[in-house]
Design a protein around this motif. Structure first.
Motif, PDB file in Angstrom:
ATOM      1  N   SER A 110       0.988  -1.210  -0.130  1.00  0.00           N
ATOM      2  CA  SER A 110       0.096   0.051   0.099  1.00  0.00           C
ATOM      3  C   SER A 110       0.946   1.167   0.168  1.00  0.00           C
ATOM      4  O   SER A 110       2.311   1.050   0.247  1.00  0.00           O
ATOM      5  N   GLU A 111       0.150   2.351  -0.207  1.00  0.00           N
ATOM      6  CA  GLU A 111       0.939   3.619  -0.072  1.00  0.00           C
ATOM      7  C   GLU A 111       0.906   4.309   1.169  1.00  0.00           C
ATOM      8  O   GLU A 111       0.254   3.692   2.130  1.00  0.00           O
ATOM      9  N   SER A 112       1.717   5.336   1.191  1.00  0.00           N
ATOM     10  CA  SER A 112       1.609   6.104   2.599  1.00  0.00           C
ATOM     11  C   SER A 112       0.982   7.530   2.321  1.00  0.00           C
ATOM     12  O   SER A 112       0.729   7.896   1.237  1.00  0.00           O
ATOM     13  N   ILE A 113       0.244   7.954   3.329  1.00  0.00           N
ATOM     14  CA  ILE A 113      -0.693   9.107   3.274  1.00  0.00           C
ATOM     15  C   ILE A 113       0.107   9.964   4.338  1.00  0.00           C
ATOM     16  O   ILE A 113       0.522   9.646   5.553  1.00  0.00           O
ATOM     17  N   THR A 114       0.204  11.326   4.282  1.00  0.00           N
ATOM     18  CA  THR A 114       0.665  12.438   5.099  1.00  0.00           C
ATOM     19  C   THR A 114      -0.493  13.109   5.797  1.00  0.00           C
ATOM     20  O   THR A 114      -1.289  13.206   5.153  1.00  0.00           O
ATOM     21  N   GLY A 115      -0.303  12.846   7.130  1.00  0.00           N
ATOM     22  CA  GLY A 115      -1.661  13.673   8.073  1.00  0.00           C
ATOM     23  C   GLY A 115      -1.095  14.913   8.783  1.00  0.00           C
ATOM     24  O   GLY A 115       0.135  14.979   8.901  1.00  0.00           O
ATOM     25  N   ILE A 116      -1.714  15.815   8.816  1.00  0.00           N
ATOM     26  CA  ILE A 116      -1.176  17.104   9.334  1.00  0.00           C
ATOM     27  C   ILE A 116      -2.277  17.127  10.702  1.00  0.00           C
ATOM     28  O   ILE A 116      -3.778  17.329  10.697  1.00  0.00           O
ATOM     29  N   GLU A 117      -1.749  17.234  11.973  1.00  0.00           N
ATOM     30  CA  GLU A 117      -2.337  17.539  13.198  1.00  0.00           C
ATOM     31  C   GLU A 117      -1.859  18.798  13.843  1.00  0.00           C
ATOM     32  O   GLU A 117      -0.921  19.075  13.682  1.00  0.00           O
ATOM     33  N   CYS A 118      -2.857  19.222  14.565  1.00  0.00           N
ATOM     34  CA  CYS A 118      -2.577  20.663  15.336  1.00  0.00           C
ATOM     35  C   CYS A 118      -3.599  20.319  16.796  1.00  0.00           C
ATOM     36  O   CYS A 118      -4.651  20.183  16.473  1.00  0.00           O
ATOM     37  N   ILE A 119      -2.678  20.598  17.902  1.00  0.00           N
ATOM     38  CA  ILE A 119      -3.436  20.376  19.212  1.00  0.00           C
ATOM     39  C   ILE A 119      -2.987  21.500  20.067  1.00  0.00           C
ATOM     40  O   ILE A 119      -1.903  22.323  19.540  1.00  0.00           O
ATOM     41  N   SER A 120      -3.711  21.787  21.088  1.00  0.00           N
ATOM     42  CA  SER A 120      -3.306  22.817  21.995  1.00  0.00           C
ATOM     43  C   SER A 120      -3.008  22.366  23.499  1.00  0.00           C
ATOM     44  O   SER A 120      -3.552  21.126  23.754  1.00  0.00           O
ATOM     45  N   ALA A 121      -2.502  23.109  24.093  1.00  0.00           N
ATOM     46  CA  ALA A 121      -2.266  22.858  25.687  1.00  0.00           C
ATOM     47  C   ALA A 121      -3.374  22.548  26.696  1.00  0.00           C
ATOM     48  O   ALA A 121      -3.250  21.781  27.435  1.00  0.00           O
ATOM     49  N   ASP A 122      -4.709  22.922  26.129  1.00  0.00           N
ATOM     50  CA  ASP A 122      -5.766  22.774  26.906  1.00  0.00           C
ATOM     51  C   ASP A 122      -6.817  21.572  26.676  1.00  0.00           C
ATOM     52  O   ASP A 122      -7.675  21.360  27.108  1.00  0.00           O
ATOM     53  N   GLY A 123      -6.111  21.126  25.328  1.00  0.00           N
ATOM     54  CA  GLY A 123      -6.823  19.759  24.891  1.00  0.00           C
ATOM     55  C   GLY A 123      -7.689  19.866  23.575  1.00  0.00           C
ATOM     56  O   GLY A 123      -8.178  19.010  23.224  1.00  0.00           O
ATOM     57  N   TRP A 124      -7.579  21.177  23.017  1.00  0.00           N
ATOM     58  CA  TRP A 124      -8.269  21.233  21.793  1.00  0.00           C
ATOM     59  C   TRP A 124      -7.575  20.564  20.561  1.00  0.00           C
ATOM     60  O   TRP A 124      -6.505  20.466  20.626  1.00  0.00           O
ATOM     61  N   LEU A 125      -8.468  20.278  19.473  1.00  0.00           N
ATOM     62  CA  LEU A 125      -7.883  19.492  18.388  1.00  0.00           C
ATOM     63  C   LEU A 125      -8.494  20.163  17.358  1.00  0.00           C
ATOM     64  O   LEU A 125      -9.722  20.328  16.869  1.00  0.00           O
ATOM     65  N   MET A 126      -7.465  20.532  16.404  1.00  0.00           N
ATOM     66  CA  MET A 126      -8.087  20.985  14.971  1.00  0.00           C
ATOM     67  C   MET A 126      -8.444  19.701  13.996  1.00  0.00           C
ATOM     68  O   MET A 126      -8.005  18.652  14.362  1.00  0.00           O
ATOM     69  N   LEU A 127      -9.394  20.421  13.184  1.00  0.00           N
ATOM     70  CA  LEU A 127      -9.407  19.352  12.154  1.00  0.00           C
ATOM     71  C   LEU A 127      -8.386  18.972  11.221  1.00  0.00           C
ATOM     72  O   LEU A 127      -7.557  19.831  10.760  1.00  0.00           O
ATOM     73  N   PRO A 128      -8.290  17.608  10.747  1.00  0.00           N
ATOM     74  CA  PRO A 128      -6.818  17.238  10.351  1.00  0.00           C
ATOM     75  C   PRO A 128      -6.844  17.359   8.680  1.00  0.00           C
ATOM     76  O   PRO A 128      -8.012  17.686   8.220  1.00  0.00           O
ATOM     77  N   PHE A 270      -7.196  10.846  20.197  1.00  0.00           N
ATOM     78  CA  PHE A 270      -7.007  12.456  20.569  1.00  0.00           C
ATOM     79  C   PHE A 270      -8.073  12.743  21.870  1.00  0.00           C
ATOM     80  O   PHE A 270      -9.045  13.664  21.646  1.00  0.00           O
ATOM     81  N   THR A 271      -8.051  12.035  22.786  1.00  0.00           N
ATOM     82  CA  THR A 271      -9.049  12.664  24.021  1.00  0.00           C
ATOM     83  C   THR A 271      -8.203  13.654  24.738  1.00  0.00           C
ATOM     84  O   THR A 271      -6.873  14.079  24.483  1.00  0.00           O
ATOM     85  N   GLN A 272      -9.075  14.532  25.539  1.00  0.00           N
ATOM     86  CA  GLN A 272      -8.320  15.834  26.177  1.00  0.00           C
ATOM     87  C   GLN A 272      -7.339  15.434  26.966  1.00  0.00           C
ATOM     88  O   GLN A 272      -6.254  15.891  27.049  1.00  0.00           O
ATOM     89  N   ARG A 273      -7.395  14.247  27.631  1.00  0.00           N
ATOM     90  CA  ARG A 273      -6.344  13.606  28.507  1.00  0.00           C
ATOM     91  C   ARG A 273      -4.894  13.368  27.972  1.00  0.00           C
ATOM     92  O   ARG A 273      -3.861  13.796  28.453  1.00  0.00           O
ATOM     93  N   THR A 274      -5.067  12.846  26.836  1.00  0.00           N
ATOM     94  CA  THR A 274      -4.047  12.540  25.904  1.00  0.00           C
ATOM     95  C   THR A 274      -3.378  13.534  25.574  1.00  0.00           C
ATOM     96  O   THR A 274      -2.051  13.848  25.374  1.00  0.00           O
ATOM     97  N   THR A 275      -4.179  14.606  24.992  1.00  0.00           N
ATOM     98  CA  THR A 275      -3.547  15.907  24.360  1.00  0.00           C
ATOM     99  C   THR A 275      -2.726  16.731  25.386  1.00  0.00           C
ATOM    100  O   THR A 275      -1.952  17.052  25.407  1.00  0.00           O
ATOM    101  N   ARG A 276      -3.459  16.608  26.462  1.00  0.00           N
ATOM    102  CA  ARG A 276      -2.678  17.624  27.645  1.00  0.00           C
ATOM    103  C   ARG A 276      -1.493  16.759  28.121  1.00  0.00           C
ATOM    104  O   ARG A 276      -0.561  17.467  28.469  1.00  0.00           O
ATOM    105  N   SER A 277      -1.701  15.483  28.212  1.00  0.00           N
ATOM    106  CA  SER A 277      -0.651  14.777  28.736  1.00  0.00           C
ATOM    107  C   SER A 277       0.749  14.894  27.758  1.00  0.00           C
ATOM    108  O   SER A 277       1.883  14.947  28.225  1.00  0.00           O
ATOM    109  N   SER A 278       0.336  15.095  26.421  1.00  0.00           N
ATOM    110  CA  SER A 278       1.492  15.346  25.332  1.00  0.00           C
ATOM    111  C   SER A 278       2.246  16.631  25.763  1.00  0.00           C
ATOM    112  O   SER A 278       3.417  16.671  25.522  1.00  0.00           O
TER     113      SER A 278
END
Length: 307
Positions: A110-128, A270-278
């Protein structure tokens, strides 16, 4: 390796003998103080060389100055990065079975696909964003997609380029401008990929009160929040879902399969807990550079030995 080293020493000493098969195990149990038997994991040399205490101390000092000067709050601190997906790739797992084989089928070539992600320190997650290799959108990519909570943008080689980085920055601005009070800056942490360093990219950041802060080369594995629990959890859930699909006879090797399942993997990861712990695991929020610096300082002291 221990046994081989011992035999080499005997040979160099002119001894016509070798140690017994159990000698190495007994030797390990009687190591003198200051020596440990550990497992060494392979790591890229560039990353090993970049783990410089002095350079990272300076980087954290600069980050601390920026954060204190602007009095950044967690909802104003963002990290964005690209990550690669191998379509259909599964992972090892424990099972109970009557079969003797230890292999599980995957999605195949199979091929590869690049994903772009963005998170904030309070747990917010941008659409990828997802960047498949190609020049045009294919109708089949959108088959069986139950959500439109992401953007698909084909690129020539399936990687991010200058144009895509700038377009993503426009999207980031629109997605976050209402998350902060009017006139407040946004801190955007990122690696120093060339597409992030163009005049157009930096100029737009200046215009929109976005403060870019770049990680030192080859240090994202230490300092970047997304490279911590966030991406680790994402890859785990993505590969586990591929296992389940293939196990039940489904298809996981096509781009349309990837777009069908990726949102479910992201929802799990991408739960808020995981994002904040990152952010916490990188010492960025709450701001605590010692999370990264203390192990490096201890390593250097151990390497130097007693005075």
């Amino acid at each position: 390796m221990v046994e081989g080293a011992a035999n080499a020493i005997l040979k160099k000493a002119g001894e016509d003998r070798v140690v017994g098969h159990n000698w190495a195990y007994r030797f390990i149990t009687r190591l003198p103080p200051g020596f440990n038997y550990i497992t060494q994991h392979p790591k890229e040399k560039s990353r090993v060389d970049s783990e410089d205490y002095g350079a990272l101390l300076l980087w954290f000092n600069n980050l601390t100055q920026v954060m204190k000067h602007h009095q950044f709050l967690p909802h104003e601190i963002f990290n964005w990065d690209e990550t690669g997906y191998r379509i259909g790739k599964g992972k090892a797992r424990k099972v109970i079975t009557s079969r003797t084989t230890s292999y599980i089928a995957t999605g195949g070539q199979s091929e590869s696909i690049t994903g772009i992600e963005c998170i904030s320190a309070d747990g917010w997650l941008m659409l990828p964003w997802f960047l498949p290799k190609g020049n045009t959108h294919m109708e089949e990519w959108y088959e069986n997609i139950t959500t439109t909570d992401f953007r698909i943008k084909p690129t020539t080689n399936g990687w991010i380029d200058d144009e895509t980085a700038l377009q993503w920055l426009f999207s980031f601005h629109e997605a976050t401008i209402k998350l902060v009070k009017k006139g407040r800056p946004r801190l955007l942490l990122m690696d120093n990929h060339g597409s992030h360093l163009t005049f157009e990219f930096i100029d737009f950041c200046t215009q929109k009160n976005i403060i870019p802060h770049f990680f030192l080369p080859h240090t994202t594995h230490l300092c970047q929040p997304l490279d911590g629990p966030a991406f680790q959890s994402l890859k785990h859930h993505f590969r586990t879902m591929n296992n389940e699909i293939v196990m039940w006879g489904g298809s996981a090797s096509k781009k349309r399969d990837f777009f069908r399942i990726i949102q479910s993997a992201r929802d799990e990861a991408f739960t808020q807990r995981t994002t904040r712990s990152s952010f916490k695991s990188r010492g960025i929020w709450p701001l605590d550079p010692e999370v990264i610096l203390k192990p490096l300082r201890q390593r250097d002291l151990e390497a130097a030995g007693p005075p």
